[in-house]
Design an enzyme around this catalytic site. Structure first.
Site: not given
Ligand code: GLC
Length: 779
Positions: A405, A408, A482
Site C-alpha cells: 500500500d 505511489e 479507498d
Molecule cells: C490506505 C489504504 C487502505 C488501508 C489504510 C491503512 O488508506 O488504501 O486500504 O486500510 O491505508 O493502512
C-alpha cells in the site's frame, strides 16, 4: 475537495493552450534499421520499429537521437518480421503483412493503416510536437464512431470518449467522484473500437501524462518530458489488441487458488486474539474464507518487517493455526521505513545507501504512518534484491501473501508524494522522481514478488498492490483503493475493473462493502453478490466505520452474503480456467460486453453489466430498494441461471431480482464448470442445450499452489460439444500430466428433455434427472 467558488475565479483561468506548440519539423533523410526505419528530422530523430507484424513502435525524439531503450513496462522483444519499404518524393512507406506506416516528409505526418488499407491512426492538420521545450504531444484524427477503453484505473463510465485522463500515481482518500482523476495506477494504454474492429495505443512515457479524448476531430496524448514513444497494435478484434499489448508488457502469473477465494480485511484487526476470533466466527458460521489481511496495526509502531509482540505475542502460531483452518494471512507492507537508528531496516538501508536521495547525496525524508520515514529506491536492482530478501521475515513465519500500500509513493504533505527533485539511482542512469514517479509501485511490486518467490521455494506468492504502471500484472493483483460505502461506488467499480482488465490487469477488484463511510446490510449484500464475480474478492473497511464482516448486519443479510461467498467457490473451476486464459493470452476474466460483441452498439457504453468469460453475463443490482432491473442480452438465446427460463438476445429485458438474487445469464449452447468449496467433490460441467449448436470449453486445473504447471503438471481438457436432435455429442482432448482430485466428473444438461450422450461410439443414458437437468457420469 473542500474548494469554494474561488476555484473558478476568472483570474485563475489558464493561458491559451498550444500557444508555444512546435511541430516536429521536416524529414531530411531516411535509412533502414533493424525491423524498421530511422528518419532524421530538422531537430531530432524518428524511429519506426516493428515488434511483430501487428505491433509497431514509433519513437520521436525532438531534440536528438531516438532512444531505443524502453521503460521497465516492456518485456517483449523484437520478433522477426518481413518488411517492405518504399520511398518516393515526399512519401515513404514501410509495411508488414498487417500494418503499413506511411510518412509524409514535409511537414512530417504519420499514418498507420491495416492490411486492408483501413486507417487506424491518421494525422491531418496536426502531427506531433512539443511545448515549452520539453512537453511532448501527439495528435491523431478521431473518427465519428470511435469509442475508447482502457486507461487503467479510472472512475466514470466504461467508454472514455469525451474524457481527459491523467497518468500520475496518486493517493486519493477524497471520495472517488466521476471526475476524480488520477488515482493510484498509471496505465497509459487505450483501445479504440471503430465499427466493430479494434486497435490499441500504448504511450510508454513515465512522466505525468495526459490523454485528451474530448474533441471531435482529434485526440491527443502528451507528457511532461521524455520522448514521444508509443506502440500501435493492429487488433483487429478487441481481444487481439489485449493479447498484443500484453505480449509487450507481460501477463499475470497463475494465481495461487487461495488468492482467488474470499478475503476478509479491516483497518485493522488489532490483535492475535481478534484475528483468531474472527477466523473462528467464519468457521462457526460456515462461511468459506481463504485469507485475513493484517492492516498497519499488526506492526511495532508501523515498522515494516515487525510484529507488535504485545498485541501479537506469537505470530508464528497464529499463522500456522490459521493455515490448519485453511486461512492465509496477508500483512500490509508499505514502502515508508521509520527513521530509527535502532531499527535494523533503517540502519542497514542508510549504511548501504539504499534509500531515495537528492542529487546532493542527502536522503529524502517524508511523513507517513510511522512518522518521519525514508523510502527504498526500487529503481536500483541492488535495492530490489535487498527489499525482496527482507521478506524472509514473513515467509519464515509461514506467510505467502503480501499487501503493498502507499506505494505511489504517498507522503503526507501538500504534493502527496516525494519531492520531484529526488534523484533515483535507476541502475546507474540517474533520473528524477518527476520522471520515474509512476514506476515506484511497479518496481516495489517487482522487488516484493520476486523476493517472495525466491523465499517461497516453489510456492506461488500472492501480492496485492495499490499503485502500478503498465506491466504491474506480472507481479500483483490490484485493488482500487479507498472507495466508500456508497451505492455509486459499487456502480463505479464495474467499469473501473472492466477497464483495468482491458488494460492488461485481469486480477483486480474494489473493497467489497466500501472502505470509508458506513456500510449497511443491503449494500453489503448487493456488493458481495457482484464481488463474488469480480476477479479479486475482498471485504475491507476503515477504522471507525460500521463493522462490515458478513454477519455484521444481522441474520437476514448474513444468509445472503454466505450464499454468494459460497457461490464464488461453486464457480471456482470456471473462474480458475479463465485465470489460466488470462495467464496465457492476457484476456481478462471479467469482461465488458463489447469484448465479446464488438459490433453491437448497445455494448459500447454498458457499464452496469459484465461478462465472466465469453458466455456468462452478470447484471448486479446496484441501487437501494431495487428488486428489478433492465438487462441487455446480446445476440443468442440466454438462460437465467436461477430459474432456467430462456430469454431472447439483442433485447432488453426487465428482470426480477429480490434481495437474495443476483441476475446471472448463460448463453445457450455453451458450458460452465462448477465445483464445491474446499472439498475434492464432483466437478460438474453444465451444458445449456441448444438444438443445432456446437461449442468448445476449455477447463484448466492444477495443484493451485506451486509452479509445477510450468513443467507440464496441469490438466487442460478441451471439450467439444454438438447438440443435435436430443443427442449431445461429446469429444475431449487432454493435455498435461496433473491428476485432478475431483471425486467424479459429470455432465449436467440443462434446458432439454430426453437427452442422450454420445462419446465416440458409445451412447450413455442419464444417471439421474434432477430439477430438469440430465446428469451423466463422465469419469
Ligand atoms: C490506505 C489504504 C487502505 C488501508 C489504510 C491503512 O488508506 O488504501 O486500504 O486500510 O491505508 O493502512
Amino acid at each position: 475537495m473542500n474548494d469554494t467558488s474561488f476555484a473558478i475565479h476568472p483570474g485563475k483561468s489558464r493561458k491559451i493552450e498550444n500557444s508555444d506548440y512546435q511541430e516536429a519539423g521536416d524529414v531530411l533523410a531516411i535509412e533502414e534499421c533493424r525491423n524498421g526505419l530511422k528518419a532524421r528530422t530538422e531537430t531530432g530523430e524518428l524511429r519506426i520499429v516493428f515488434y511483430a507484424n501487428e505491433i509497431v513502435r514509433i519513437t520521436m525524439n525532438f531534440f536528438g537521437e531516438a532512444d531505443a531503450g524502453t521503460s521497465p513496462a516492456v518485456i517483449g522483444g523484437l520478433q522477426e518480421v518481413k518488411l517492405e519499404h518504399y520511398e518516393s518524393g515526399d512519401q515513404a512507406e514501410v509495411k508488414t503483412s498487417c500494418l503499413t506506416v506511411k510518412l509524409t516528409k514535409s511537414p512530417l505526418r504519420i499514418t498507420v493503416a491495416d492490411a486492408e488499407g483501413r486507417v487506424l491512426a491518421g494525422e491531418n492538420q496536426k502531427g506531433m510536437g512539443y511545448k515549452h521545450s520539453k512537453e511532448v504531444i501527439c495528435f491523431k484524427n478521431m473518427e465519428e464512431s470511435d469509442q475508447f477503453y482502457g486507461f487503467g484505473e479510472k472512475t466514470g463510465f466504461l467508454n472514455k470518449r469525451g474524457e481527459k485522463l491523467v497518468m500520475w500515481n496518486s493517493d486519493v482518500y477524497a471520495p472517488h467522484n466521476p471526475e476524480t482523476d488520477p488515482l493510484y495506477q498509471s496505465i497509459p494504454f487505450f483501445l479504440t473500437l471503430r465499427e466493430g474492429q479494434a486497435h490499441g495505443i500504448f504511450f510508454d512515457n513515465t512522466f505525468r501524462a495526459e490523454f485528451d479524448m474530448r474533441g471531435d476531430e482529434f485526440y491527443s496524448f502528451s507528457a511532461d518530458g521524455g520522448q514521444l514513444d508509443y506502440y500501435l497494435m493492429a487488433g483487429p478484434s478487441p481481444k487481439d489488441v489485449i493479447r498484443q499489448y500484453t505480449s509487450l508488457t507481460g501477463r499475470m502469473p497463475l494465481p495461487a487458488k487461495w488468492a482467488i477465494g474470499y478475503h476478509q480485511s479491516r483497518y485493522s484487526y488489532e490483535s492475535q486474539q481478534e484475528v483468531m476470533e474472527l477466523a473462528a466466527a467464519f468457521k462457526e458460521k460456515g462461511i468459506p474464507l481463504d485469507s485475513i489481511h493484517l492492516d498497519i496495526h499488526y506492526m511495532d509502531e508501523y515498522r515494516v518487517f515487525t510484529f507488535d509482540r504485545d498485541k501479537f505475542p506469537d505470530p508464528e502460531k497464529m499463522i500456522s493455526d490459521l493455515k490448519e483452518m485453511g486461512i492465509h494471512i496477508v500483512p500490509i507492507v508499505d514502502p515508508g521505513v521509520k527513521e530509527d537508528p535502532e531499527y535494523m531496516v533503517y540502519k542497514q538501508g542508510i549504511q548501504e545507501d539504499l534509500f531515495c536521495k537528492y542529487l546532493e547525496g542527502n536522503v529524502y525524508y517524508g511523513d507517513v504512518w510511522p512518522g518521519n520515514s525514508v523510502f527504498p529506491d526500487f529503481t536500483s536492482k541492488k535495492v530490489r534484491d535487498w527489499w525482496g530478501s527482507l521478506h524472509s521475515y514473513y515467509t519464515e513465519l509461514g506467510i505467502e501473501g503480501i499487501w503493498n500500500d502507499m506505494n505511489e509513493p504517498a507522503v503526507f504533505n501538500e504534493s502527496k508524494t516525494m519531492d520531484l527533485k529526488v534523484m533515483h539511482d535507476n541502475d546507474g542512469n540517474p533520473r528524477t522522481h518527476k520522471e520515474l514517479h509512476n514506476l515506484y509501485g511497479l518496481l516495489m511490486g517487482k522487488s516484493t514478488y520476486e523476493g517472495m518467490k525466491r523465499n517461497l521455494k516453489g510456492k506461488r506468492p500472492f501480492l496485492l498492490t495499490r499503485a502500478g504502471y503498465s506491466g504491474v500484472q506480472r507481479y500483483a493483483a490490484v485493488w482500487t483503493g479507498d472507495n466508500r460505502s456508497f451505492w455509486e461506488h459499487l456502480q463505479m467499480s464495474l467499469p473501473m475493473v472492466m477497464n483495468l482488465g482491458v488494460s492488461g490487469i485481469p486480477f483486480s477488484g474494489p473493497d467489497v462493502g466500501g472502505f470509508a463511510h458506513d456500510s449497511n446490510g443491503e449494500l453489503l449484500a448487493r456488493w458481495t453478490q457482484a464481488g463474488a464475480f469480480t476477479p479479486f474478492f475482498r471485504n475491507h473497511s476503515v477504522l471507525g466505520s460500521a463493522r462490515q464482516e458478513p454477519w455484521a448486519f444481522g441474520e437476514k443479510y448474513e444468509a445472503i452474503i454466505r450464499k454468494y461467498i459460497e457461490l464464488r467457490y461453486t464457480w471456482m473451476p470456471h473462474l480458475y480456467s479463465l485465470f489460466a486464459e488470462a495467464h496465457k493470452e492476457g484476456t481478462p476474466v471479467m469482461r465488458p460486453l463489447f469484448l465479446e460483441f464488438p459490433e453491437d452498439e448497445h455494448t459500447w457504453n454498458l457499464s452496469d453489466q459484465f461478462m465472466i468469460g465469453d458466455n456468462v453475463i452478470i447484471a448486479p443490482i446496484m441501487q437501494p430498494g431495487t428488486f428489478h432491473r433492465a438487462v441487455y442480452l446480446p445476440e443468442g438465446m440466454w438462460t437465467d441461471y436461477w430459474t432456467g427460463s430462456t430469454y431472447e438476445g439483442k433485447k432488453h429485458h426487465l428482470i426480477k431480482a429480490p434481495l437474495e438474487t443476483l441476475p446471472i445469464f448463460i448463453k445457450k449452447g455453451t458450458m460452465a464448470a462448477h465445483g464445491e468449496a474446499g472439498a475434492a467433490g464432483p466437478l460438474t460441467l453444465h451444458l445449456y442445450y441448444e438444438e443445432g449448436s456446437e461449442c468448445s470449453y476449455t477447463l484448466y486445473e492444477d495443484d493451485g499452489e506451486t509452479f509445477a504447471y510450468e513443467e507440464g503438471e496441469y490438466r487442460e481438457i478441451c471439450f467439444k460439444v454438438k447438440c443435435e436432435e436430443g443427442t449431445v455429442y461429446l469429444n475431449s482432448a487432454i493435455a498435461g500430466t496433473y491428476e485432478p482430485v475431483w471425486s467424479t466428473v459429470q455432465l449436467a444438461v440443462h434446458s432439454r428433455e430426453n437427452v442422450r450422450l454420445k462419446i465416440g461410439s458409445s451412447t450413455l443414458l442419464p444417471e439421474k434427472i434432477e430439477e430438469g437437468r440430465h446428469y451423466f457420469i463422465l469419469s
